[in-house]
Write a protein that holds these residues in place. Structure first.
Motif, PDB file in Angstrom:
ATOM      1  N   MET A   1       0.842  -1.183   0.000  1.00  0.00           N
ATOM      2  CA  MET A   1       0.000   0.000   0.000  1.00  0.00           C
ATOM      3  C   MET A   1       0.887   1.247   0.000  1.00  0.00           C
ATOM      4  O   MET A   1       1.880   1.296   0.697  1.00  0.00           O
ATOM      5  CB  MET A   1      -0.904  -0.033   1.222  1.00  0.00           C
ATOM      6  N   MET A   2       0.507   2.211  -0.770  1.00  0.00           N
ATOM      7  CA  MET A   2       1.252   3.452  -0.886  1.00  0.00           C
ATOM      8  C   MET A   2       0.899   4.381   0.282  1.00  0.00           C
ATOM      9  O   MET A   2      -0.253   4.498   0.654  1.00  0.00           O
ATOM     10  CB  MET A   2       0.895   4.135  -2.214  1.00  0.00           C
ATOM     11  N   ASP A   3       1.920   5.031   0.851  1.00  0.00           N
ATOM     12  CA  ASP A   3       1.649   6.028   1.879  1.00  0.00           C
ATOM     13  C   ASP A   3       1.984   7.422   1.331  1.00  0.00           C
ATOM     14  O   ASP A   3       2.425   7.570   0.198  1.00  0.00           O
ATOM     15  CB  ASP A   3       2.415   5.725   3.168  1.00  0.00           C
ATOM     16  N   GLY A   4       1.746   8.431   2.148  1.00  0.00           N
ATOM     17  CA  GLY A   4       1.960   9.804   1.708  1.00  0.00           C
ATOM     18  C   GLY A   4       3.401  10.116   1.341  1.00  0.00           C
ATOM     19  O   GLY A   4       3.656  10.842   0.373  1.00  0.00           O
ATOM     20  N   GLN A   5       4.347   9.562   2.082  1.00  0.00           N
ATOM     21  CA  GLN A   5       5.762   9.813   1.793  1.00  0.00           C
ATOM     22  C   GLN A   5       6.156   9.223   0.445  1.00  0.00           C
ATOM     23  O   GLN A   5       6.899   9.836  -0.316  1.00  0.00           O
ATOM     24  CB  GLN A   5       6.637   9.247   2.904  1.00  0.00           C
ATOM     25  N   GLU A   6       5.668   8.043   0.156  1.00  0.00           N
ATOM     26  CA  GLU A   6       5.963   7.416  -1.128  1.00  0.00           C
ATOM     27  C   GLU A   6       5.344   8.216  -2.274  1.00  0.00           C
ATOM     28  O   GLU A   6       5.978   8.418  -3.317  1.00  0.00           O
ATOM     29  CB  GLU A   6       5.451   5.974  -1.156  1.00  0.00           C
ATOM     30  N   LEU A   7       4.137   8.685  -2.067  1.00  0.00           N
ATOM     31  CA  LEU A   7       3.471   9.496  -3.081  1.00  0.00           C
ATOM     32  C   LEU A   7       4.282  10.767  -3.355  1.00  0.00           C
ATOM     33  O   LEU A   7       4.495  11.151  -4.505  1.00  0.00           O
ATOM     34  CB  LEU A   7       2.062   9.841  -2.617  1.00  0.00           C
ATOM     35  N   ARG A   8       4.785  11.406  -2.307  1.00  0.00           N
ATOM     36  CA  ARG A   8       5.608  12.610  -2.461  1.00  0.00           C
ATOM     37  C   ARG A   8       6.905  12.286  -3.210  1.00  0.00           C
ATOM     38  O   ARG A   8       7.322  13.038  -4.094  1.00  0.00           O
ATOM     39  CB  ARG A   8       5.933  13.216  -1.107  1.00  0.00           C
ATOM     40  N   ARG A   9       7.534  11.161  -2.867  1.00  0.00           N
ATOM     41  CA  ARG A   9       8.779  10.769  -3.558  1.00  0.00           C
ATOM     42  C   ARG A   9       8.531  10.569  -5.053  1.00  0.00           C
ATOM     43  O   ARG A   9       9.332  10.987  -5.887  1.00  0.00           O
ATOM     44  CB  ARG A   9       9.350   9.485  -2.950  1.00  0.00           C
ATOM     45  N   ILE A  10       7.427   9.922  -5.393  1.00  0.00           N
ATOM     46  CA  ILE A  10       7.085   9.701  -6.796  1.00  0.00           C
ATOM     47  C   ILE A  10       6.884  11.035  -7.501  1.00  0.00           C
ATOM     48  O   ILE A  10       7.422  11.270  -8.587  1.00  0.00           O
ATOM     49  CB  ILE A  10       5.821   8.824  -6.923  1.00  0.00           C
ATOM     50  N   ARG A  11       6.128  11.925  -6.881  1.00  0.00           N
ATOM     51  CA  ARG A  11       5.868  13.238  -7.490  1.00  0.00           C
ATOM     52  C   ARG A  11       7.159  14.013  -7.720  1.00  0.00           C
ATOM     53  O   ARG A  11       7.393  14.554  -8.799  1.00  0.00           O
ATOM     54  CB  ARG A  11       4.934  14.054  -6.588  1.00  0.00           C
ATOM     55  N   ARG A  29      -5.379  19.837  -5.503  1.00  0.00           N
ATOM     56  CA  ARG A  29      -4.076  20.120  -4.898  1.00  0.00           C
ATOM     57  C   ARG A  29      -4.162  19.971  -3.384  1.00  0.00           C
ATOM     58  O   ARG A  29      -3.282  19.404  -2.744  1.00  0.00           O
ATOM     59  CB  ARG A  29      -3.611  21.533  -5.271  1.00  0.00           C
ATOM     60  N   ALA A  30      -5.253  20.468  -2.802  1.00  0.00           N
ATOM     61  CA  ALA A  30      -5.430  20.382  -1.354  1.00  0.00           C
ATOM     62  C   ALA A  30      -5.481  18.924  -0.882  1.00  0.00           C
ATOM     63  O   ALA A  30      -4.876  18.574   0.141  1.00  0.00           O
ATOM     64  CB  ALA A  30      -6.700  21.122  -0.940  1.00  0.00           C
ATOM     65  N   GLN A  31      -6.193  18.078  -1.639  1.00  0.00           N
ATOM     66  CA  GLN A  31      -6.289  16.669  -1.245  1.00  0.00           C
ATOM     67  C   GLN A  31      -4.941  15.974  -1.368  1.00  0.00           C
ATOM     68  O   GLN A  31      -4.554  15.195  -0.501  1.00  0.00           O
ATOM     69  CB  GLN A  31      -7.334  15.944  -2.095  1.00  0.00           C
ATOM     70  N   LEU A  32      -4.202  16.270  -2.438  1.00  0.00           N
ATOM     71  CA  LEU A  32      -2.869  15.684  -2.603  1.00  0.00           C
ATOM     72  C   LEU A  32      -1.967  16.092  -1.445  1.00  0.00           C
ATOM     73  O   LEU A  32      -1.233  15.266  -0.903  1.00  0.00           O
ATOM     74  CB  LEU A  32      -2.255  16.111  -3.944  1.00  0.00           C
ATOM     75  N   SER A  33      -2.033  17.348  -1.056  1.00  0.00           N
ATOM     76  CA  SER A  33      -1.237  17.823   0.072  1.00  0.00           C
ATOM     77  C   SER A  33      -1.580  17.057   1.342  1.00  0.00           C
ATOM     78  O   SER A  33      -0.693  16.662   2.107  1.00  0.00           O
ATOM     79  CB  SER A  33      -1.478  19.323   0.271  1.00  0.00           C
ATOM     80  N   LYS A  34      -2.862  16.819   1.568  1.00  0.00           N
ATOM     81  CA  LYS A  34      -3.286  16.063   2.752  1.00  0.00           C
ATOM     82  C   LYS A  34      -2.762  14.633   2.706  1.00  0.00           C
ATOM     83  O   LYS A  34      -2.352  14.084   3.733  1.00  0.00           O
ATOM     84  CB  LYS A  34      -4.809  16.061   2.879  1.00  0.00           C
ATOM     85  N   TYR A  35      -2.795  14.026   1.527  1.00  0.00           N
ATOM     86  CA  TYR A  35      -2.252  12.668   1.397  1.00  0.00           C
ATOM     87  C   TYR A  35      -0.756  12.661   1.708  1.00  0.00           C
ATOM     88  O   TYR A  35      -0.276  11.810   2.453  1.00  0.00           O
ATOM     89  CB  TYR A  35      -2.462  12.128  -0.015  1.00  0.00           C
ATOM     90  N   ARG A  37       1.071  14.738   3.432  1.00  0.00           N
ATOM     91  CA  ARG A  37       1.353  15.035   4.839  1.00  0.00           C
ATOM     92  C   ARG A  37       0.750  13.986   5.771  1.00  0.00           C
ATOM     93  O   ARG A  37       0.920  14.065   6.991  1.00  0.00           O
ATOM     94  CB  ARG A  37       0.827  16.431   5.205  1.00  0.00           C
ATOM     95  N   GLU A  38       0.043  13.028   5.175  1.00  0.00           N
ATOM     96  CA  GLU A  38      -0.605  11.934   5.892  1.00  0.00           C
ATOM     97  C   GLU A  38      -1.645  12.428   6.890  1.00  0.00           C
ATOM     98  O   GLU A  38      -1.883  11.818   7.915  1.00  0.00           O
ATOM     99  CB  GLU A  38       0.426  11.009   6.523  1.00  0.00           C
ATOM    100  N   VAL A  39      -2.291  13.563   6.552  1.00  0.00           N
ATOM    101  CA  VAL A  39      -3.431  14.051   7.302  1.00  0.00           C
ATOM    102  C   VAL A  39      -4.634  13.178   6.972  1.00  0.00           C
ATOM    103  O   VAL A  39      -5.450  12.881   7.831  1.00  0.00           O
ATOM    104  CB  VAL A  39      -3.722  15.538   6.946  1.00  0.00           C
ATOM    105  N   THR A  40      -4.709  12.772   5.713  1.00  0.00           N
ATOM    106  CA  THR A  40      -5.748  11.872   5.225  1.00  0.00           C
ATOM    107  C   THR A  40      -5.069  10.634   4.657  1.00  0.00           C
ATOM    108  O   THR A  40      -4.097  10.751   3.922  1.00  0.00           O
ATOM    109  CB  THR A  40      -6.569  12.549   4.100  1.00  0.00           C
ATOM    110  N   GLY A  41      -5.580   9.465   5.011  1.00  0.00           N
ATOM    111  CA  GLY A  41      -5.014   8.229   4.489  1.00  0.00           C
ATOM    112  C   GLY A  41      -5.470   7.968   3.057  1.00  0.00           C
ATOM    113  O   GLY A  41      -6.521   8.446   2.623  1.00  0.00           O
ATOM    114  N   LEU A  42      -4.645   7.239   2.338  1.00  0.00           N
ATOM    115  CA  LEU A  42      -4.947   6.861   0.959  1.00  0.00           C
ATOM    116  C   LEU A  42      -5.721   5.545   0.957  1.00  0.00           C
ATOM    117  O   LEU A  42      -5.240   4.545   1.483  1.00  0.00           O
ATOM    118  CB  LEU A  42      -3.657   6.682   0.159  1.00  0.00           C
ATOM    119  N   SER A  43      -6.887   5.558   0.358  1.00  0.00           N
ATOM    120  CA  SER A  43      -7.642   4.310   0.227  1.00  0.00           C
ATOM    121  C   SER A  43      -7.023   3.491  -0.910  1.00  0.00           C
ATOM    122  O   SER A  43      -6.331   4.023  -1.774  1.00  0.00           O
ATOM    123  CB  SER A  43      -9.111   4.602  -0.097  1.00  0.00           C
TER     124      SER A  43
END
Length: 70
Positions: A1-11, A29-35, A37-43
């Protein structure tokens, strides 16, 4: 499962800013930022959506490079 840090590294590896990457993968953009920063989890569904968009982007860039070669 992908987490927010991995998503940021990919970007960052793809050299996209937050706004452009969000647009490419079809989220705000706001939702991506939340993902990231791991404020919101990625389903799992959202991860699959992002992965599908990334594959589509990759295919588009490969097709473009192929056209340039011909």
């Amino acid at each position: 499962m992908m987490d927010g840090q991995e998503l940021r590294r990919i970007r960052k590896k793809l050299d996209y800013n937050l706004r452009d990457f969000a647009e490419k993968v079809g989220i705000s953009r706001a939702q991506l930022s939340k993902y990231e920063r791991e404020v919101t989890g990625l389903s799992e569904e959202r991860v699959n959506q992002i992965k599908q968009k990334l594959v589509w982007l990759w295919c588009q860039s490969v097709s473009y490079m192929f056209i340039l070669i011909i």
